[in-house]
Design a protein around this motif. Structure first.
Motif, PDB file in Angstrom:
ATOM      1  N   ILE A 145       0.849  -1.194   0.000  1.00  0.00           N
ATOM      2  CA  ILE A 145       0.000   0.000   0.000  1.00  0.00           C
ATOM      3  C   ILE A 145       0.885   1.244   0.000  1.00  0.00           C
ATOM      4  O   ILE A 145       1.969   1.251   0.585  1.00  0.00           O
ATOM      5  N   ASP A 146       0.428   2.272  -0.664  1.00  0.00           N
ATOM      6  CA  ASP A 146       1.153   3.537  -0.742  1.00  0.00           C
ATOM      7  C   ASP A 146       0.711   4.467   0.386  1.00  0.00           C
ATOM      8  O   ASP A 146      -0.481   4.583   0.679  1.00  0.00           O
ATOM      9  N   ILE A 147       1.684   5.112   0.977  1.00  0.00           N
ATOM     10  CA  ILE A 147       1.398   6.189   1.921  1.00  0.00           C
ATOM     11  C   ILE A 147       1.424   7.486   1.124  1.00  0.00           C
ATOM     12  O   ILE A 147       2.483   7.861   0.600  1.00  0.00           O
ATOM     13  N   PRO A 148       0.321   8.173   0.971  1.00  0.00           N
ATOM     14  CA  PRO A 148       0.288   9.387   0.141  1.00  0.00           C
ATOM     15  C   PRO A 148       1.292  10.429   0.626  1.00  0.00           C
ATOM     16  O   PRO A 148       1.574  10.527   1.829  1.00  0.00           O
ATOM     17  N   PRO A 149       1.872  11.203  -0.279  1.00  0.00           N
ATOM     18  CA  PRO A 149       2.819  12.255   0.119  1.00  0.00           C
ATOM     19  C   PRO A 149       2.154  13.255   1.067  1.00  0.00           C
ATOM     20  O   PRO A 149       1.005  13.663   0.854  1.00  0.00           O
TER      21      PRO A 149
ATOM     22  N   ILE B 239      -2.657   2.784   6.866  1.00  0.00           N
ATOM     23  CA  ILE B 239      -2.237   4.022   6.201  1.00  0.00           C
ATOM     24  C   ILE B 239      -2.241   5.190   7.178  1.00  0.00           C
ATOM     25  O   ILE B 239      -1.265   5.961   7.261  1.00  0.00           O
ATOM     26  N   ASN B 240      -3.315   5.338   7.939  1.00  0.00           N
ATOM     27  CA  ASN B 240      -3.404   6.454   8.884  1.00  0.00           C
ATOM     28  C   ASN B 240      -2.398   6.320  10.026  1.00  0.00           C
ATOM     29  O   ASN B 240      -1.808   7.312  10.461  1.00  0.00           O
ATOM     30  N   LEU B 241      -2.216   5.098  10.495  1.00  0.00           N
ATOM     31  CA  LEU B 241      -1.231   4.881  11.551  1.00  0.00           C
ATOM     32  C   LEU B 241       0.174   5.207  11.051  1.00  0.00           C
ATOM     33  O   LEU B 241       0.978   5.816  11.768  1.00  0.00           O
ATOM     34  N   ALA B 242       0.478   4.817   9.818  1.00  0.00           N
ATOM     35  CA  ALA B 242       1.797   5.111   9.245  1.00  0.00           C
ATOM     36  C   ALA B 242       2.009   6.614   9.106  1.00  0.00           C
ATOM     37  O   ALA B 242       3.109   7.125   9.371  1.00  0.00           O
ATOM     38  N   GLN B 243       0.996   7.348   8.689  1.00  0.00           N
ATOM     39  CA  GLN B 243       1.125   8.796   8.530  1.00  0.00           C
ATOM     40  C   GLN B 243       1.394   9.482   9.858  1.00  0.00           C
ATOM     41  O   GLN B 243       2.289  10.328   9.961  1.00  0.00           O
ATOM     42  N   THR B 244       0.631   9.133  10.874  1.00  0.00           N
ATOM     43  CA  THR B 244       0.825   9.771  12.172  1.00  0.00           C
ATOM     44  C   THR B 244       2.169   9.382  12.806  1.00  0.00           C
ATOM     45  O   THR B 244       2.855  10.217  13.399  1.00  0.00           O
ATOM     46  N   THR B 245       2.551   8.122  12.663  1.00  0.00           N
ATOM     47  CA  THR B 245       3.835   7.677  13.216  1.00  0.00           C
ATOM     48  C   THR B 245       4.998   8.340  12.500  1.00  0.00           C
ATOM     49  O   THR B 245       5.962   8.800  13.142  1.00  0.00           O
TER      50      THR B 245
END
Length: 268
Positions: free
Chosen positions: A65-69, A108-114
């Motif tokens: 899965i991609d983490i959006p910029p 995805i959301n967890l990756a963004q916040t972390t």
């Protein structure tokens, strides 16, 4: 009556079709009966009760899965834009379906916040230079937090770290200056090495020439020494003969004869 049996046959066929669930080898799933887990879907053919059982299948292969910029602020207040990719797989179907509503969206959301928290604790230079550290830190956090969802995060990779434009321009200028500096150093080293090799070549040539001249002088000296040694011995012999026969009355040797002998020796 004929149409009645046709309709009955269609209903039976529909029920039979709906009672069979085919699960691929790379899939697992659960059977929900009236809202409650009633069984597990396994690869192959599974029989369920139509209209009562609801099968839900889950792909257990590794997925990406991609983490959006997104723009993040570093510890020294520099804005950077970062995107990443995450490799994960479902290892527990029960928890993946029962403990989280949408595990992929949650990851995805967890990756963004972390990632935002990690970048916020680092300065810009550290963000640009310590990519592997950020990957490792993000992987550890995600894998630990997603364990409750029955998901294993296998790998995390930052794809792009985009610094502000002014900093990027400064980095480009610095890189250009470093390249010019390295080129100048290489050119100077090349010239130095060329001069050294040229000097060594000249020295080698002079040494060979000097050795040749020394050998020639040695040969000439040895020949001259031998020649004069032989001539001196002959002179000595002639002188002794002259002294011995000088007062002898039986043999008279003219001094002219001695001179002729010496001249003969010189000619030889």
């Amino acid at each position: 009556m004929f149409w009645f049996w046709i309709i009955v046959g269609l209903i039976v066929m529909y029920i039979l079709i709906k009672s069979v669930v085919i699960v691929n080898q790379y899939e697992m799933g659960l059977i929900f009966r009236l809202g409650k887990v009633a069984g597990i879907l396994k690869p192959g053919v599974n029989i369920i009760i139509p209209l009562i059982d609801v099968p839900i299948k889950v792909d257990v292969r590794t997925k990406v899965i991609d983490i959006p910029p997104q723009e993040m602020i570093t510890k020294d207040n520099a804005a950077v834009t970062i995107d990443a990719v995450i490799y994960y797989r479902v290892v527990d179907v029960d928890r993946a379906l029962l403990e989280v509503q949408n595990y992929e969206y949650a990851i995805i959301n967890l990756a963004q916040t972390t990632l935002r928290a990690i970048i916020g604790s680092m300065e810009l230079d550290g963000v640009l230079d310590r990519r592997e550290y950020i990957n490792s830190k993000l992987l550890d956090t995600l894998d630990k937090d997603t364990d409750a969802w029955g998901v294993r995060v296998e790998k995390v990779e930052l794809r792009e770290i985009e610094p502000p434009k002014d900093i990027k321009d400064a980095m480009t200028q610095q890189m250009k200056a470093e390249r010019l500096k390295r080129a100048a150093i290489l050119e100077a080293e090349g010239e130095k090495q060329s001069k050294i090799l040229k000097a060594e070549g000249i020295a080698q040539s002079l040494r060979i020439e000097a050795e040749g001249q020394a050998k020639a002088i040695k040969i000439v000296a040895e020949a001259a020494q031998q020649y004069f040694k032989d001539e001196a011995q002959l002179y000595k012999a002639l002188d002794v003969t002259s002294l011995v026969l000088k007062d002898n009355t039986k043999y008279v040797i003219s001094e002219n004869v001695m001179d002729i002998a010496k001249k003969f020796v010189k000619q030889q």
